[in-house]
Design a protein around this motif. Structure first.
Motif, PDB file in Angstrom:
ATOM      1  N   LYS A  90       4.711   5.697  -5.154  1.00 32.99           N
ATOM      2  CA  LYS A  90       5.325   5.239  -6.390  1.00 32.99           C
ATOM      3  C   LYS A  90       6.071   6.380  -7.087  1.00 32.99           C
ATOM      4  O   LYS A  90       7.196   6.200  -7.539  1.00 32.99           O
ATOM      5  N   ASP A  91       5.470   7.553  -7.142  1.00 34.00           N
ATOM      6  CA  ASP A  91       6.118   8.702  -7.796  1.00 34.00           C
ATOM      7  C   ASP A  91       7.376   9.113  -7.043  1.00 34.00           C
ATOM      8  O   ASP A  91       8.423   9.392  -7.654  1.00 34.00           O
ATOM      9  N   LYS A  92       7.296   9.137  -5.721  1.00 30.78           N
ATOM     10  CA  LYS A  92       8.457   9.527  -4.919  1.00 30.78           C
ATOM     11  C   LYS A  92       9.590   8.516  -5.106  1.00 30.78           C
ATOM     12  O   LYS A  92      10.755   8.887  -5.194  1.00 30.78           O
ATOM     13  N   LEU A 133       0.825  -1.200   0.000  1.00 32.92           N
ATOM     14  CA  LEU A 133       0.000   0.000   0.000  1.00 32.92           C
ATOM     15  C   LEU A 133       0.863   1.256   0.000  1.00 32.92           C
ATOM     16  O   LEU A 133       0.642   2.172  -0.802  1.00 32.92           O
ATOM     17  N   LYS A 134       1.882   1.294   0.863  1.00 26.46           N
ATOM     18  CA  LYS A 134       2.773   2.461   0.940  1.00 26.46           C
ATOM     19  C   LYS A 134       3.563   2.607  -0.358  1.00 26.46           C
ATOM     20  O   LYS A 134       3.782   3.721  -0.825  1.00 26.46           O
ATOM     21  N   VAL A 158      14.846   6.962  -7.345  1.00 22.08           N
ATOM     22  CA  VAL A 158      15.634   6.127  -8.248  1.00 22.08           C
ATOM     23  C   VAL A 158      16.343   7.005  -9.282  1.00 22.08           C
ATOM     24  O   VAL A 158      17.531   6.805  -9.582  1.00 22.08           O
ATOM     25  N   GLN A 159      15.629   8.013  -9.813  1.00 21.80           N
ATOM     26  CA  GLN A 159      16.254   8.908 -10.807  1.00 21.80           C
ATOM     27  C   GLN A 159      17.406   9.684 -10.181  1.00 21.80           C
ATOM     28  O   GLN A 159      18.485   9.788 -10.760  1.00 21.80           O
ATOM     29  N   TRP A 160      17.182  10.226  -9.002  1.00 26.29           N
ATOM     30  CA  TRP A 160      18.246  10.974  -8.322  1.00 26.29           C
ATOM     31  C   TRP A 160      19.423  10.050  -7.993  1.00 26.29           C
ATOM     32  O   TRP A 160      20.583  10.454  -8.096  1.00 26.29           O
ATOM     33  N   SER A 161      19.101   8.818  -7.619  1.00 25.40           N
ATOM     34  CA  SER A 161      20.188   7.862  -7.331  1.00 25.40           C
ATOM     35  C   SER A 161      21.007   7.601  -8.576  1.00 25.40           C
ATOM     36  O   SER A 161      22.249   7.547  -8.520  1.00 25.40           O
TER      37      SER A 161
END
Length: 158
Positions: free
Chosen positions: A112-114, A106-107, A119-122
């Motif tokens: 999902k967007d965060k 659920l979390k 992942v992109q920033w990583s």
């Protein structure tokens, strides 16, 4: 008349003698039969003593077995209780794990967007790290070449 009387007494005496002989034989035969019965009863008593002692031993053995079975049953009951406790614990653990999994799902769905942004920033951070490391290695290679050049120059002067 006295002859009849004597004859009667003689017949009575003969009959009494015959009666005594037959009674003697009968009592003698009965004595033998009673001796035989007595011996049979003695043998029977000995056999009954043997059967009684064997029955007593069998009863003691049966009591020991019953006691042993009772102890093993009690031990087995504690094992069954322990296994039941383990089963209950596993069931509770599965329920907790299911609850945690559902909550994580659920979390994850909510964030999902965060997560995608993280992942992109990583990925960006990893690329920057790789570029920085490559730059650092190039600088070290250049510094190493310069030192080698200086050493050669210094050797050439000497």
């Amino acid at each position: 008349m006295s002859l009849i009387l004597y004859l009667s007494v003689a017949v009575i005496a003969a009959a009494f003698l015959i009666l005594v002989i037959y009674l003697s034989r009968t009592l003698n035969s009965m004595g033998k039969t009673l001796d035989s019965v007595s011996k049979t009863l003695e043998n029977l008593e000995k056999q009954l003593d043997g059967v009684t002692s064997e029955t007593t031993m069998l009863l003691h053995t049966t009591n020991d077995l019953a006691s042993d079975i009772q102890q093993k049953t009690e031990s087995l009951n504690s094992v069954v209780d322990a296994v039941k406790g383990v089963g209950d614990s596993v069931r509770k653990f599965n329920a907790s794990l299911r609850s945690i999994t559902n909550e994580v799902e659920l979390k994850t769905e909510e964030n999902k967007d965060k997560i995608a942004q993280v992942v992109q920033w990583s990925n960006i951070m990893l690329e920057l790290k790789d570029k920085w490391q490559t730059k650092k290695e190039k600088k070290q290679a250049v510094d190493s070449l310069e030192q080698g050049y200086r050493r050669q120059k210094a050797r050439a002067r000497h």
